[in-house]
Motif scaffolding. Structure first.
Motif, PDB file in Angstrom:
ATOM      1  N   PRO A 197       0.823  -1.214   0.000  1.00  0.00           N
ATOM      2  CA  PRO A 197       0.000   0.000   0.000  1.00  0.00           C
ATOM      3  C   PRO A 197       0.854   1.260   0.000  1.00  0.00           C
ATOM      4  CG  PRO A 197      -0.763  -1.582   1.654  1.00  0.00           C
ATOM      5  CD  PRO A 197       0.555  -2.079   1.152  1.00  0.00           C
ATOM      6  N   LEU A 198       0.347   2.294  -0.662  1.00  0.00           N
ATOM      7  CA  LEU A 198       1.054   3.570  -0.686  1.00  0.00           C
ATOM      8  C   LEU A 198       0.925   4.271   0.665  1.00  0.00           C
ATOM      9  CD1 LEU A 198      -0.119   4.804  -4.189  1.00  0.00           C
ATOM     10  CD2 LEU A 198       2.231   4.249  -3.563  1.00  0.00           C
ATOM     11  N   GLY A 202      -5.602   3.169  -3.854  1.00  0.00           N
ATOM     12  CA  GLY A 202      -5.837   1.920  -3.134  1.00  0.00           C
ATOM     13  C   GLY A 202      -5.682   0.689  -3.996  1.00  0.00           C
ATOM     14  N   CYS A 203      -5.613   0.860  -5.320  1.00  0.00           N
ATOM     15  CA  CYS A 203      -5.389  -0.261  -6.250  1.00  0.00           C
ATOM     16  C   CYS A 203      -3.882  -0.491  -6.354  1.00  0.00           C
ATOM     17  CB  CYS A 203      -5.986   0.042  -7.621  1.00  0.00           C
ATOM     18  SG  CYS A 203      -7.720   0.523  -7.597  1.00  0.00           S
ATOM     19  N   SER A 204      -3.301  -1.037  -5.295  1.00  0.00           N
ATOM     20  CA  SER A 204      -1.845  -1.168  -5.239  1.00  0.00           C
ATOM     21  C   SER A 204      -1.297  -2.020  -6.369  1.00  0.00           C
ATOM     22  CB  SER A 204      -1.428  -1.749  -3.887  1.00  0.00           C
ATOM     23  OG  SER A 204      -2.072  -2.998  -3.654  1.00  0.00           O
ATOM     24  N   LEU A 261       3.235  11.562  -9.918  1.00  0.00           N
ATOM     25  CA  LEU A 261       2.469  11.776  -8.697  1.00  0.00           C
ATOM     26  C   LEU A 261       2.634  10.601  -7.740  1.00  0.00           C
ATOM     27  CD1 LEU A 261       0.352  13.516  -7.183  1.00  0.00           C
ATOM     28  CD2 LEU A 261      -1.427  12.245  -8.410  1.00  0.00           C
ATOM     29  N   LEU A 262       2.550   9.388  -8.266  1.00  0.00           N
ATOM     30  CA  LEU A 262       2.719   8.211  -7.421  1.00  0.00           C
ATOM     31  C   LEU A 262       4.141   8.112  -6.879  1.00  0.00           C
ATOM     32  CD1 LEU A 262       0.700   5.559  -9.471  1.00  0.00           C
ATOM     33  CD2 LEU A 262       0.126   6.456  -7.224  1.00  0.00           C
ATOM     34  N   GLY A 263       5.124   8.533  -7.676  1.00  0.00           N
ATOM     35  CA  GLY A 263       6.504   8.542  -7.189  1.00  0.00           C
ATOM     36  C   GLY A 263       6.679   9.474  -6.004  1.00  0.00           C
ATOM     37  N   ASP A 264       6.034  10.649  -6.053  1.00  0.00           N
ATOM     38  CA  ASP A 264       6.100  11.590  -4.927  1.00  0.00           C
ATOM     39  C   ASP A 264       5.445  10.987  -3.680  1.00  0.00           C
ATOM     40  OD1 ASP A 264       7.396  13.437  -6.494  1.00  0.00           O
ATOM     41  OD2 ASP A 264       5.589  14.575  -6.985  1.00  0.00           O
ATOM     42  N   PRO A 299     -14.052  -8.030 -13.524  1.00  0.00           N
ATOM     43  CA  PRO A 299     -12.636  -7.629 -13.438  1.00  0.00           C
ATOM     44  C   PRO A 299     -12.018  -7.901 -12.074  1.00  0.00           C
ATOM     45  CG  PRO A 299     -14.020  -5.727 -13.111  1.00  0.00           C
ATOM     46  CD  PRO A 299     -14.958  -6.891 -13.328  1.00  0.00           C
ATOM     47  N   ARG A 300     -10.720  -7.653 -11.984  1.00  0.00           N
ATOM     48  CA  ARG A 300     -10.038  -7.728 -10.696  1.00  0.00           C
ATOM     49  C   ARG A 300     -10.521  -6.618  -9.773  1.00  0.00           C
ATOM     50  NH1 ARG A 300      -3.829  -8.274 -13.047  1.00  0.00           N
ATOM     51  NH2 ARG A 300      -4.158 -10.188 -14.258  1.00  0.00           N
ATOM     52  N   ILE A 301     -10.642  -5.406 -10.331  1.00  0.00           N
ATOM     53  CA  ILE A 301     -11.134  -4.255  -9.567  1.00  0.00           C
ATOM     54  C   ILE A 301     -12.509  -3.887 -10.118  1.00  0.00           C
ATOM     55  CG2 ILE A 301     -10.734  -1.865  -8.899  1.00  0.00           C
ATOM     56  CD1 ILE A 301      -8.705  -3.818  -7.737  1.00  0.00           C
TER      57      ILE A 301
END
Length: 406
Positions: free
Chosen positions: A47-48, A71-73, A103-106, A289-291
């Motif tokens: 998780p982020l 939340g979709c890790s 954005l996710l990298g930050d 789907p998965r999500i």
């Protein structure tokens, strides 16, 4: 849309039709050299971190959606680790995927607050309706964002169809839906389709001769109508403060309404009768789907304004079983989901209001409100604010006897 009879004809021309899992696997392994640029300093498989998002001027609708998407890790990890290939051509030239990865990298660096300004700027290039400081719909934003990411990360089709041995005698309907899925994946394969895409089966039946015409349509989310309110107000089991003046229903009732047979107002030309006839239509889930993203249609539209429906929708946080809403030939396939996020719309007005997100991770449920976030109780998820529900599919296993509500 994909006609079943055309799909069946195509399948029968193939000596060894592919089964669905093998087709998906073959179509999603197409190589492509280009990848997301600027390597990340930190990888994140789990998780982020909990991070607030800066409000750029009534952008709570975007921030709440992004917090749920975080939340979709399993989906986000490929962006953080720069594993996803970029498409050779896309409407945004790859800028939406790169801005999302940035954005996710930050966030992966555990910054307390980050700004989604670059992502918003890139998204407005293909969706100009989100420019300015106006309030917008979070579900509309989600669809545009997923479409933009899918185009940026679209994989090229395989050089030639992969012929695989047939594993078992397959019903014609399943052959048709496998071909429909293969066609969709061939033209739209991306990390978005890997995680969010499924197939709906649409059946139109002639009221004169009972001939059925079947089509298959892909979806990335499902918009569920609220059932018609009863003649008298039905009290909710929730708190008196929430239930005042409101009606209530369950998520399963919304799914029943979505899959219910409806009489079509316009006559449809019957393929057998060869002339317009009264018909009825129904929808069922053919693949899932998965999500799973479920959008509760809380807003009704008039010529002059948008009004919010405050129906209290109760939904399971664990063990949502979709098999009762699946096509008959698919009801034995496990389709059990657990809730991991919600997007809520606060306020009674359809023209204004505020969006927040709830997200679950190893520490429990947490509320995200732009730059702030704090732990919350699962009981607070239920009510008239729930707008978009995010579920993760269990891998195998039977549904529990009694799905858990809170």
């Amino acid at each position: 849309m994909l006609r079943e009879r055309d799909l069946i004809a195509r399948v029968r021309r193939t000596k060894k039709p592919e089964t669905l899992p093998a087709v998906v696997e073959a179509a999603t392994k197409a190589p492509f050299p280009g990848r997301l640029r600027r390597p990340s300093a930190q990888k994140a498989r789990g998780p982020l971190p909990h991070t607030g998002l800066k409000n750029l001027g009534n952008t709570c609708f975007m921030n709440a959606t992004l917090q749920c998407l975080f939340g979709c890790s399993e989906f986000c990890a490929g962006f953080v680790e720069r594993q996803y290939p970029l498409a050779a051509k896309s409407p945004s030239s790859g800028k939406i995927a790169m801005a999302f990865a940035e954005l996710l990298g930050d966030i992966a660096q555990d910054k307390p607050i980050v700004s989604p300004s670059n992502l918003r700027k890139s998204l407005t290039k293909i969706a100009p309706q989100f420019r300015g400081n106006g309030q917008h719909d979070s579900q509309e934003l989600l669809r545009c964002l997923l479409d933009g990411l899918a185009e940026d990360l679209k994989r090229p089709p395989p050089p030639s169809p992969v012929t695989l041995p047939r594993q078992e005698n397959t019903e014609i309907v399943e052959e048709a839906h496998c071909e429909a899925w293969r066609t969709y994946v061939r033209d739209n394969a991306s990390p978005v389709s890997d995680h969010f895409a499924g197939l709906l089966r649409s059946t139109v039946e002639c009221c004169k001769c009972s001939h059925r015409s079947i089509r298959y349509d892909p979806y990335l989310d499902l918009s569920l109508p609220l059932p018609p309110p009863p003649s008298s107000t039905v009290r909710s089991p929730l708190s008196a403060k929430l239930q005042k003046g409101s009606t209530s229903c369950t998520l399963e009732k919304c799914m029943e309404q979505f899959t219910a047979t409806e009489d079509l107002t316009e006559k449809i030309t019957c393929e057998k009768c060869k002339k317009p006839q009264k018909s009825k239509k129904s929808l069922t889930l053919q693949t899932w789907p998965r999500i799973l993203v479920l959008h509760v249609k809380r807003f009704s539209y008039t010529e002059t304004r948008r009004e919010k429906l405050d129906t209290l929708v109760t939904f399971p946080t664990e063990g949502l079983d979709l098999s009762p809403f699946a096509s008959e030939d698919r009801r034995s396939v496990p389709a059990v989901y657990d809730l991991f996020a919600t997007t809520d719309h606060l306020g009674a007005s359809g023209a204004a209001g505020h969006y927040v997100a709830h997200r679950k991770d190893q520490s429990g449920w947490r509320t995200f409100d732009d730059t702030t976030h704090a732990p919350t109780a699962a009981e607070r998820l239920q009510g008239g604010a729930a707008y978009v529900l995010w579920y993760r599919r269990r891998d195998g296993g039977a549904p529990p006897a009694k799905p858990k509500l809170v």
